[in-house]
Design a protein around this motif. Sequence first.
Motif, PDB file in Angstrom:
ATOM      1  N   UNK A 690       0.853  -1.220   0.000  1.00 14.75           N
ATOM      2  CA  UNK A 690       0.000   0.000   0.000  1.00 14.75           C
ATOM      3  C   UNK A 690       0.866   1.240   0.000  1.00 14.75           C
ATOM      4  N   UNK A 691       2.024   1.149   0.570  1.00 14.84           N
ATOM      5  CA  UNK A 691       2.937   2.288   0.593  1.00 14.84           C
ATOM      6  C   UNK A 691       3.815   2.360  -0.636  1.00 14.84           C
ATOM      7  N   UNK A 692       3.439   1.652  -1.686  1.00 11.63           N
ATOM      8  CA  UNK A 692       4.155   1.627  -2.971  1.00 11.63           C
ATOM      9  C   UNK A 692       5.595   1.101  -2.793  1.00 11.63           C
ATOM     10  N   UNK A 693       5.782   0.241  -1.835  1.00 11.07           N
ATOM     11  CA  UNK A 693       7.085  -0.410  -1.676  1.00 11.07           C
ATOM     12  C   UNK A 693       7.127  -1.664  -2.566  1.00 11.07           C
ATOM     13  N   UNK A 694       8.218  -1.809  -3.382  1.00 15.39           N
ATOM     14  CA  UNK A 694       8.345  -2.984  -4.273  1.00 15.39           C
ATOM     15  C   UNK A 694       8.837  -4.174  -3.459  1.00 15.39           C
ATOM     16  N   UNK A 695       8.061  -5.228  -3.531  1.00 13.79           N
ATOM     17  CA  UNK A 695       8.398  -6.474  -2.860  1.00 13.79           C
ATOM     18  C   UNK A 695       8.654  -7.522  -3.956  1.00 13.79           C
ATOM     19  N   UNK A 696       9.763  -8.301  -3.863  1.00 14.80           N
ATOM     20  CA  UNK A 696      10.073  -9.290  -4.894  1.00 14.80           C
ATOM     21  C   UNK A 696      10.751 -10.516  -4.284  1.00 14.80           C
ATOM     22  N   UNK A 697      10.673 -11.594  -5.032  1.00 23.07           N
ATOM     23  CA  UNK A 697      11.390 -12.836  -4.697  1.00 23.07           C
ATOM     24  C   UNK A 697      11.793 -13.529  -5.997  1.00 23.07           C
ATOM     25  N   UNK A 698      12.798 -14.371  -5.910  1.00 20.78           N
ATOM     26  CA  UNK A 698      13.331 -15.006  -7.124  1.00 20.78           C
ATOM     27  C   UNK A 698      13.471 -16.510  -6.932  1.00 20.78           C
ATOM     28  N   UNK A 699      13.108 -17.243  -7.963  1.00 20.92           N
ATOM     29  CA  UNK A 699      13.302 -18.695  -8.023  1.00 20.92           C
ATOM     30  C   UNK A 699      13.909 -19.022  -9.399  1.00 20.92           C
ATOM     31  N   UNK A 700      13.885 -20.266  -9.816  1.00 17.73           N
ATOM     32  CA  UNK A 700      14.475 -20.639 -11.108  1.00 17.73           C
ATOM     33  C   UNK A 700      13.817 -21.901 -11.626  1.00 17.73           C
ATOM     34  N   UNK A 701      13.872 -22.043 -12.965  1.00 14.30           N
ATOM     35  CA  UNK A 701      13.442 -23.267 -13.642  1.00 14.30           C
ATOM     36  C   UNK A 701      14.687 -23.889 -14.278  1.00 14.30           C
ATOM     37  N   UNK A 702      14.997 -25.125 -13.916  1.00 18.10           N
ATOM     38  CA  UNK A 702      16.170 -25.825 -14.417  1.00 18.10           C
ATOM     39  C   UNK A 702      15.713 -26.932 -15.379  1.00 18.10           C
ATOM     40  N   UNK A 703      16.138 -26.809 -16.654  1.00 23.29           N
ATOM     41  CA  UNK A 703      15.768 -27.778 -17.689  1.00 23.29           C
ATOM     42  C   UNK A 703      16.990 -28.641 -18.007  1.00 23.29           C
ATOM     43  N   UNK A 704      16.869 -29.939 -17.878  1.00 20.78           N
ATOM     44  CA  UNK A 704      17.955 -30.880 -18.205  1.00 20.78           C
ATOM     45  C   UNK A 704      17.579 -31.672 -19.458  1.00 20.78           C
ATOM     46  N   UNK A 705      18.625 -32.056 -20.224  1.00 17.29           N
ATOM     47  CA  UNK A 705      18.438 -32.835 -21.448  1.00 17.29           C
ATOM     48  C   UNK A 705      18.749 -34.292 -21.142  1.00 17.29           C
TER      49      UNK A 705
END
Length: 846
Positions: A690-705
């Motif tokens: 509500x206070x226009x604060x940016x909240x973020x988190x990061x993950x990943x997708x791992x593709x194997x052959x």
Amino acid sequence: MGKWPVIVAAILLAVSTTVTGKPFSLLEDVLRLPERENAMSDIFAANEGAMERLNLVEGDIRMPEDEGPHRLHKRNAVPYKDNTWTNKVVPISVSPDLPPAAHIAVQEAIDEYHKKTCIRFKQRTNEQEYIQVFKGEGCWSYIGRVGSQPNRISLDSGCETKGIAVHEFMHALGFWHEQSRYDRDNFVTIYLDNVKPGRNGEKDYYYGNFDRLTRINSQTLDTTYDYHSVMHYPTDAFGKSGKITIEPRLGEANFKWLGQRNGLSDIDTLKINRLYECDMVVCTDQPDVFACQQKCVKLKDGFTCGCHRGFSLDSDGYHCSDINECAKENFGCSHRCVNLIGGAYCACPKGHHLRDDGKTCTETNECAQGNGGCEHLCTDTPGAFECSCYDGFKLRRDGYTCKDVDECASRDHGCQQECANYVGGYHCACQEGYVLQRDGTTCEEIHCYGLAAPGGGSVDPAENCSTNGARAGQRCTFSCDPGYELVGSENRTCLINGSWEGEHADCRAKLCDVLTPPSNGSLSPPSCADPGALRVGKECVYVCGPGLVLNGTAHRVTCTPGHNGTMGWGTPGPNGTMVWDNLDTPTCIPDRLTCTPGHNGPMVWGTPGPNGTMGWDNLGAPACIPDEDPWMQCPHRLHVSTSPGRDYATANLTAPLTNLQQIFVDGNLTLGPNNFSVGETPVLFYGYSAGVERIECETAVVVTDDEHPEFVSCPESFEVNSSRQFPHVHWEKPEVRDNVGIAAVRRSRFPKGRMTWGQYSVRYTARDQAGNHAVCRFNIHVKKPACPPLPSPDHGSLTCDWWRLGQFCDLTCSDGYTPQGALFRYVCGTQGTWMPRTPLPTCLPI
């Protein structure tokens, strides 16, 4: 056999003389000889160990020390009178330690010479030049009269036969072996390739025993070549086991053995009498009784004279005159007839050879018969032929056989690191830790594909293991962050074949215990009630119902590792630490109270209940709690495999847990299904409070052959039929594909090159960037054309064996039967046909 005879001695064709009315045929006598019925065969057996120790020339000849074993004046018969014995008289001394059998053999030999020649042996008295017969090592003699010293003749054990004594005496009278004549190549073929090596492995040690004389240092005394001579080598002289080294050039199937050990042949006798200028041959020990120029023929009541073959008896009944066979219809020769004293033969112009009839000349294509004796390639030229070799070989000095060229010995092979030579070629190789490139010459250091750091962990050293890939021998160590445990191999090593040792490593999150929801409330998000979702970093919020507020130690808790590695729920503490021990479950209480009568009259504080009633019993005092901060929790790293036949995978992105009203995904990604390429793709979620604060988190997708390469085409196993020993063999290069891309293809053999007869296995191995591999394997069989089976003859049998280039067979008729026509040795040539091409003769009753 490498060659078929092309020149034939006509002296053997129906040439005979009549002695007391009985025809004499050399051919018949030779055919009657049993195996090893040759004086030289017995001598070779007796001299097995002495030849090399005593440096015996041609197996049984000692040379004076001042001349050595390779003197220049080697002769078939001594060309100078100073080497013959004076007045035809030979003093002789026989050692008393000679065995009785040797004494008998010496006497029988002397009787033979006295009977057939004018040579007279006498007991030695005080002569300095004489023959000394003693028991030495082996059987041997010097050539002719040595000069001012005795000519020693050794007759050791195994030498006590008349034939050997006659043979060694003939050396002592001045004669070499019959096949040493300068004209011998018109009558016999020498196979030096079949000659055995010396004691120390020298290939050409015994070659000198087959030297051919020249017209300058020898004389044949105007006699024809004598297959029947007591001085002739056997067919296997100095040969490797089972190999023929000398063979007649006329009807070799008829001549399985040469020479004999019965005594002097007619031509032996003629040569001795001519060398010593004997006018007559005495018929008895008393010269005044009866004498003839050439032969004595005993009759019932005395003697009469006869002549050697090729001669006719003169009208005086004593002398013999040469028959000029060429004067009568050219001796049946189609081209040139050569008359000899005592015989004749047909000869052909250059580029022609005699047919098997010994009379007719035909144009020669040496390459059509046994490939001209060439080991590899034969090129026919006018009047001759030339041998050449396949690529990777060079012609030996014998002009027939080929020798491998060691390309690696030259600096021009072009290999960057190592060069490996093989018969007919070479290939480049690399040192350990390197792989040969497609150009076949350069080497590149082997690298393993990069290992991604696991989610919730790391790999060390990161630069060598994940960023740039690893060299062979590099060791990579995996570790996990707190709250995660390692699954797979802790250490993996890059192998020299470009693959990783060990199992795939990943970090698996540890789980917290399931939370108890507060009374009159719940947990948010709903996954907080799922035991499998309570991983490290998972945040859960206690939520109360309408009109109620949270009362307790914490309203939001996080799954976090504890001090001893266990997992628990905690709240943020001072300096960023987590407080998690002994957290109680909060409760929900009313957020406002109403003054209302109680059950027993007094006024109390209560809260509105159902149906307008008031709930007021045991209400505790509410507590003041802070407003909730904005928060977001990302999903765990997602591991997926590529779709079949694709270089990407489809993964479903789910929204993170949060108390924000709206969530966004960075980049071109969206919530739901998305396509991801091989490798690790980061995914960033974000939103605003509500206070226009940016909240973020990061993950990943791992593709194997995990998909292996596929060979679209792989040659079938096949056969190559070739009459050449080293044919060109090639095949289509296999095609291979992969959903991501081929990193390398290795092969066990090049698709073009020469192979000799035999079976080979060819292997191609393809590998992609992920280390998945596929194999293409097929077999090649290089075969020499086979000859059709020869029909077994009626009343006879075939004896077959194998030689270097195939099979050969000999025909034998049963007892009481004889072959119709000439006998030949049938040889399966490299073209898959039998040589000669004439049908097998029929066995007819005698």
